[in-house]
Design a protein around this motif. Structure first.
Motif, PDB file in Angstrom:
ATOM      1  N   ILE A  87      11.377  35.814  -1.690  1.00 18.39           N
ATOM      2  CA  ILE A  87      12.582  35.550  -2.476  1.00 18.39           C
ATOM      3  C   ILE A  87      12.069  34.934  -3.775  1.00 18.39           C
ATOM      4  O   ILE A  87      11.417  33.891  -3.750  1.00 18.39           O
ATOM      5  N   ASP A  92      14.580  36.575 -12.301  1.00 11.52           N
ATOM      6  CA  ASP A  92      14.598  37.778 -11.484  1.00 11.52           C
ATOM      7  C   ASP A  92      13.173  38.311 -11.444  1.00 11.52           C
ATOM      8  O   ASP A  92      12.639  38.757 -12.454  1.00 11.52           O
ATOM      9  N   THR A 103      15.112  39.589  -3.373  1.00  7.48           N
ATOM     10  CA  THR A 103      16.011  39.171  -4.442  1.00  7.48           C
ATOM     11  C   THR A 103      15.408  37.897  -5.019  1.00  7.48           C
ATOM     12  O   THR A 103      14.337  37.480  -4.590  1.00  7.48           O
ATOM     13  N   SER A 104      16.070  37.299  -5.963  1.00 13.59           N
ATOM     14  CA  SER A 104      15.575  36.066  -6.569  1.00 13.59           C
ATOM     15  C   SER A 104      16.732  35.112  -6.787  1.00 13.59           C
ATOM     16  O   SER A 104      17.867  35.547  -6.999  1.00 13.59           O
ATOM     17  N   THR A 105      16.434  33.822  -6.738  1.00 15.35           N
ATOM     18  CA  THR A 105      17.405  32.837  -7.192  1.00 15.35           C
ATOM     19  C   THR A 105      17.119  32.611  -8.669  1.00 15.35           C
ATOM     20  O   THR A 105      16.021  32.197  -9.027  1.00 15.35           O
ATOM     21  N   LEU A 141      22.007  35.355  -8.176  1.00 16.11           N
ATOM     22  CA  LEU A 141      20.948  36.085  -7.492  1.00 16.11           C
ATOM     23  C   LEU A 141      20.482  37.204  -8.410  1.00 16.11           C
ATOM     24  O   LEU A 141      21.262  37.753  -9.186  1.00 16.11           O
TER      25      LEU A 141
END
Length: 172
Positions: A87, A92, A103-105, A141
């Motif tokens: 993650i 991103d 995905t990314s925070t 996200l």
């Protein structure tokens, strides 16, 4: 996405809200999930973060959240080499590999600066430690990996929208 039932977070500090969020989210999805939480004690201590990563991977974790912006990229590269999942953190990070980064925070720091300046100019900026979140438009996200099921993506989107409206997480 975990096949081993073990996931890990390599955080810089205990006070990061991402730590509790990652743990709560993992447990919400699978109450039997084993969540290994480790702290580096610094934002960019790459060697220590990679040492911690090796320990977590050796113990079977197959999804890692490196919550430290000075070491997240080397951690992503090492996890990518092992064919496991990440993650992303801060931005991103899907460009590091859609088969690795689920995905990314994303922290929209530019928007946070504007929001803070607006609050200051309006005399609404309070002193002390302040927290901002999805509701403030400064967290989101990133792009989802094609490996993440579309129904799961929709489900997460529904949870985020509900959280933005109510402030309640799905596990509350």
């Amino acid at each position: 996405m975990s096949e081993t039932g073990k996931v890990g977070i390599i955080a810089a500090y205990e006070w990061q809200p991402e730590v509790e969020g990652f743990y709560d989210g993992a447990m919400f999805e699978n109450k039997d999930m084993k969540v290994d939480i480790r702290f580096v004690g610094h934002w960019d201590e790459q060697k220590k973060a990679l040492d911690v990563l090796n320990e977590i991977l050796d113990e079977g974790a197959d999804v890692i959240y490196p919550a430290g912006d000075g070491y997240n990229v080397p951690v992503i590269e090492r996890v990518k080499d092992r064919g496991l999942y990440i993650i992303g953190y801060v931005s991103d990070q899907s460009d590091f590999g859609e088969s690795t980064v689920l995905t990314s925070t994303v922290q929209h720091v530019d928007d946070l600066y504007e929001l803070t300046a607006e609050k200051f100019n309006n005399g609404e900026l309070k002193s002390g430690n302040l927290s901002y979140d999805f509701q403030d438009g400064v967290i989101s996200l990133g792009k989802f990996s094609p490996k993440v099921d579309s129904k799961f993506r929709e489900r997460v989107g529904t949870f985020i929208n509900s959280y933005k409206e109510t402030g309640n997480l799905p596990n509350q």
